[in-house]
Structures are given as C-alpha cells and as structure tokens.
Design an enzyme around this catalytic site. Structure first.
Site, PDB file in Angstrom:
ATOM      1  CG  ASP A 157      -2.606  -8.458   0.778  1.00 42.41           C
ATOM      2  OD1 ASP A 157      -1.832  -8.667   1.719  1.00 42.41           O
ATOM      3  OD2 ASP A 157      -3.682  -7.829   0.895  1.00 42.41           O
ATOM      4  CG  ASP A 165      -4.656 -10.140   3.445  1.00 44.99           C
ATOM      5  OD1 ASP A 165      -4.366 -10.650   2.344  1.00 44.99           O
ATOM      6  OD2 ASP A 165      -4.477  -8.935   3.704  1.00 44.99           O
ATOM      7  CG  HIS A 186      -6.515  -5.542   1.763  1.00 41.21           C
ATOM      8  ND1 HIS A 186      -5.924  -6.338   2.724  1.00 41.21           N
ATOM      9  CD2 HIS A 186      -7.733  -5.202   2.238  1.00 41.21           C
ATOM     10  CE1 HIS A 186      -6.753  -6.467   3.751  1.00 41.21           C
ATOM     11  NE2 HIS A 186      -7.870  -5.800   3.478  1.00 41.21           N
ATOM     12  CG  HIS A 212      -1.969  -1.044   1.240  1.00 39.56           C
ATOM     13  ND1 HIS A 212      -2.867  -1.217   0.197  1.00 39.56           N
ATOM     14  CD2 HIS A 212      -2.264  -2.007   2.152  1.00 39.56           C
ATOM     15  CE1 HIS A 212      -3.667  -2.239   0.490  1.00 39.56           C
ATOM     16  NE2 HIS A 212      -3.317  -2.741   1.653  1.00 39.56           N
TER      17      HIS A 212
HETATM   18 ZN   LIG Z   1      -3.992  -7.250   2.749  1.00 40.12          ZN
END
Ligand SMILES: [Zn+2]
Ligand SMILES: [Zn+2]
Length: 560
Positions: free
Chosen positions: A312, A403, A314, A276
């Site tokens: 991931d 995740d 996200h 991120h």
């Molecule tokens: Zn994540």
C-alpha cells in the site's frame, strides 16, 4: 465558512468521536493546502486552527474560499448573494474528483460522467456512457480445491459507508468493492475460476489476539449509533462493526484454508481496510487489522514464520506496531514517506523492530511521489526477496493496497497492473506459493480493479501480463532509498552486505550526480513555490497547463 458549518453540525448531532487523530489528505493539492502548512499557520485564530485540523477530503476540495486564498474569518460584512454560485456539479465515480457541471468527462481521469465502471469494472469504456455488453471470458476449469484460488467476499461489507452524504464522496467507499467485483465477473475470474469461501463474523476471542477489549468494544458500539468517527476521516455507520468483523473473519478463514493446503492461495476482497489499525486504535479508514488477524490465525494453525509484505502507498503503522517485537512475523513495507511528511508519517528506514526483534521490520520509504514499476521491482530484487528468502517463511500475506497505482488520487505513484502482477509472481516462489493477498487501500476504481484482476490472474497460475524486463533500472531517488535500506538492514541480514558493496560501486557515479541534482532540484522547488496551480494537474489531463504555468513561473523568476 464551509469548515465551521461542517464542524458545528457534527458537534450537534448524534456522533461519537473516539479521538481526534490524523486526517489523511490527498496528494492532489499543492503545498499551500497540506496539513503542515495549515497547522503551522500561526496567524490563524484558534477557532480556525481547530477547523483546519478537522479537514476532510470534502473540505479540501470543496472549500473554494481556501483555494482562492480568501480570508474566511472576517465575515461581519457578509451579505448573502442573490443566486448562490454552484461550483461543483458532479464528482467522478472513478476517482472522486469534483468536476464543473458542463464537462462530460472527468478532467482528472477522463472517466465519463455516467460511467459504466460499476457494471463492467475496468472493462467499461471510460469514454462512453455505456459500453454495452462485454464478452465474458469463460475459462471455468475443472481444477480441484487444493489447486484452487479462493476469493473471500460478502456483500454486507458494502453497507459500511459514510452516513452523511457529502458533495465530495469519501474515497474509501463501497464502490471500491463493486468495481473490483464487476471486473472479476466480466473477466470470468470470480465467479468462474475462483473458489468462493463462506463469510463469517470473527469472534471477539479471535480479535483479542490482536486488539485490546476496549478497542473491540469501541468498534462494536458503533452498531448502536447512526454514525461515529474515530478520527476525522475514519468513519463508522451502524453496519461498520459487522463489515469489519466479516472482513477479519474472511481473512482468518482464508489463512486457515491456505495454510492447511485445502486451497492453493487466496484473495480477500474486503473492506474496511486494516493496516493502520493498531493494538488499541482505529485510524486511516481502518477498524480491525485484517492482515494481523490472518498472520496470528496462520500461526495458530501451525505456521512458525509469517511474512507480511505491505505495498500500500501508505505505511502500515498499525501492523508494524502489532509485530514490532516479534521475530516470528517479518513485516516489510514499501511506501511514500518523504521524511515523515506523507501520511501517516511513520515507516522510516531506521524503524527496524525492537526488543530483540531488530531486523524483523523492514521499511522501504520512498522520498517522493511518482514511484513506478521499475523502482518497486528493483526494491523487490534487492531488499524484499533477499530478506524474505533468508527469513524463509511458511506463509506469506500481502497487504495489497492499490493506491500506489497509476491514476490514484491519493498515492500519485505510477505502478501498473503489470508491476503488481510481477510482484505477486516474485512472492509466489516463496513457501510453495502459500499466499494470501488482502485488499487495503486504493481509490481510483479503474486502477484498483485492473490491478486486483491482474494479481488474481497470477494467483490462478497465469504469467504476468505485459511482461516487464527482469533487469530494471531504478530512478535515482529509488536507487538511493534501496541503498539506504540495504545499508541499515545488512546488520541484521548479512547476506545483503556483498550485494550492497557491489551496487554501491556500480552506481557511485550516478549517486554523485544525484546529490548535485538534489541541490539543483531544491533550488527549483524554491522557485516553484510561486506556481499557483494545483500540483495534481501534473498527473491528470491538465498536465499541459501545469507545464505551461511551471515554465512561465520559471522564466519569470529568471528575469528577476
Ligand atoms: Zn493506503
Ligand atoms: Zn475522475
């Protein structure tokens, strides 16, 4: 009350808040607790709205007043009760969820209150206080360095932790690395069969390939403060800057070692995570973008084309921002998106790269949670591998968050260790297996340690465990996403066109059914708004209660 207290205590303390960015929220609450609802509650005073924006994980799970729907604004007649009612007694070491004190096993994941997971990793029994001594699989091979798998790890990365000890632990916590390291040690994988690499802090000059000087200085200065926050959930303590530099340094050196052929492949067991972190900002628990640093270091060592696959749960908005105008780095991400409602909100299928690099960014945005092995493998077969093969990389990096794994409290998806090992094996066939796997997110210790161990075993040359069938049938939602992505990306990768037409005719009937079901589902969702139990019960040990309440609400609304 809880929110206000937390907020004011922060403002009055020694703290640096670089920017008030997004708060990553766990998916374990129902819609009433989502960011969107909180931020659009027009009736709230500006004071409460500000507090809502600042919500952290602790706030969400600890604020009982919110859970009960009480109005915490009007407290003029508030009287302290004689004996304070303590609701939360212990937080599960495995999944961080809060449990009432009289429970011995976590009611979400089943882990024992005094879990042995930090001593034995996922080999520890979830049902007993201590599972005793575990037989270590000793398989130390006499392989040479060039056929070795390297692992990058340094204990100083465990010092990066949230300064304030809260009732609800931050999900990105040192125990994540401890549990994976314990699993690898118990399995005899590391130390044992993998080569350790020396850790060093990355230099400012190397970081400047990715980040601005201002960002690097902003992270460095946190070492002079007791604690700092870049966003409400992205913390730093006095050791974080060094941990971030060690993580990036390990990734850089692993990339050089693998690309030069001195080792076969590698796994970076690092934190803080990175995907991120953008050119000039830290966010989503990430300080420096480790995968981006590794990609540019590999290019400096001679790699012409680098592929980054990000699984991931996200979207890696930072990595996409760094490479969105680059034709020499292909970024492919598979993530929950839900029309932009899942953190961080970016990564729609039509975000394809820009400024002449269109097609070098490929987003596979899942439209719902619960996505499992079959959908991931189907997307790998029809999107990831065809595009990756046409790109023909010299080096592969995996941004490996775990995740999306089964049991994760934030991702709520269903990928198993077998699914992760199959995906690793599929990528291993590209560019002669020159692959670096970098840990990103993943917050259920049992899930991340079993998944990471399964991935490293494939890097070591073992066949994927519990071999999944080669031909997988995707879910309807998964199929729709894959077809949407193919439709967009075939403009840039013409080899997808034939497969797209074939799949479309093959699945036409199913897609029509899908649209009908979609309408039906939307109606059901409207009715389900009446359900007052948390949605995450559906994924945990309370699934029976969830079904019971859902069914009751449904039948009640039918009678109306
Ligand atoms: Zn994540
Ligand atoms: Zn738990």
């Amino acid at each position: 009350m809880v929110l206000e207290t937390l907020d004011s205590s922060r403002e009055g303390s020694k703290r640096k808040h670089a920017n008030g960015g997004d708060a990553a929220v766990p998916c374990s609450d129902d819609d009433e607790l989502s960011n969107g609802d909180l931020n659009t509650a027009s009736g709230l005073s500006s004071k409460r709205a500000r507090a809502s924006k600042e919500m952290t994980f602790e706030d969400i799970y600890g604020a009982e007043a919110l859970l009960n729907g009480e109005d915490e604004e009007d407290d003029s007649d508030w009287e302290p009760v004689q004996t304070p009612v303590e609701f939360v007694k212990w937080c599960c070491v495995n999944c961080t969820m809060a449990n009432p004190g009289d429970m011995v096993h976590c009611y979400i994941c089943g882990e024992h209150k005094e879990s042995g997971i930090l001593r034995h990793g996922y080999f520890a029994s979830p049902f007993f206080k201590d599972s005793g001594l575990i037989e270590v699989e000793e398989k130390c091979g006499g392989s040479s360095a060039t056929s070795s798998t390297a692992v990058g790890f340094d204990e100083r990365m465990l010092l990066h932790s949230e300064f304030e000890v809260k009732a609800q632990p931050h999900p990105e916590r040192p125990d994540r690395l401890r549990a994976i390291a314990a699993s690898l040690a118990t399995a005899g994988v590391f130390p044992g069969r993998c080569l350790p690499i020396h850790a060093r802090e990355i230099t400012k000059q190397e970081l400047q390939m990715v980040h601005t000087s201002e960002h690097i200085d902003a992270v460095d200065i946190t070492s002079q403060l007791l604690y700092s926050y870049f966003t409400s959930d992205t913390y730093a303590n006095e050791y974080s800057a060094r941990a971030a530099r060690l993580a990036a340094g390990l990734c850089a050196d692993l990339a050089t070692e693998i690309f030069s052929g001195r080792v076969k492949n590698g796994f970076a067991l690092v934190r803080p995570p990175g995907h991120h972190a953008g050119i000039k900002h830290a966010m989503g628990f990430c300080l420096h973008n480790n995968a981006a640093v590794a990609a540019l270091v590999a290019q400096a060592a001679g790699a012409k084309k680098v592929l980054i696959v990000d699984w991931d749960v996200h979207h890696g908005n930072g990595t996409q921002e760094i490479f969105e105008q680059s034709k020499s780095v292909l970024y492919i991400s598979l993530h929950r998106h839900e029309g932009g409602n899942f953190y961080p909100g970016t990564g729609a299928a039509d975000e394809v790269g820009s400024n002449g690099a269109e097609g070098y960014c490929v987003n596979v945005p899942w439209s719902c949670g619960g996505v499992g092995d079959k959908d991931y493998i189907y997307a790998f077969q029809h999107v990831v591998l065809p595009i990756a093969s046409a790109f023909s990389p010299d080096f592969v990096i995996v941004s490996a968050g775990f995740d999306a794994a089964r049991g994760d409290p934030l991702g709520c998806c269903d990928v198993t260790p077998a699914g992760y090992s199959r995906m690793t094996q599929m990528l291993g066939d590209l560019c002669g297996g020159k692959m670096l796997v970098i840990l990103e997110g993943g917050y259920n210790l049992r899930s991340i340690s079993s998944s990471a161990t399964a991935v490293i075993k494939v890097l070591l040359g073992e066949s994927p465990e519990n071999d999944l069938p080669i031909a997988t049938t995707p879910s309807r939602a998964g199929l729709q996403t894959v077809l949407d992505v193919m439709n967009i990306q075939m403009k840039f990768w013409p080899s997808l066109a034939t497969a797209y037409s074939k799949l479309l005719s093959e699945w036409e009937t199913r897609l029509i059914e899908n649209n009908k079901n979609q309408v039906k589902k939307e109606n059901q969702v409207k009715r389900k708004k009446l359900v007052r139990v948390p949605k995450w019960w559906k994924y945990g040990r309370k699934k029976h209660l969830y079904k019971f309440f859902s069914a009751r609400t449904k039948s009640r609304s039918k009678r109306c």
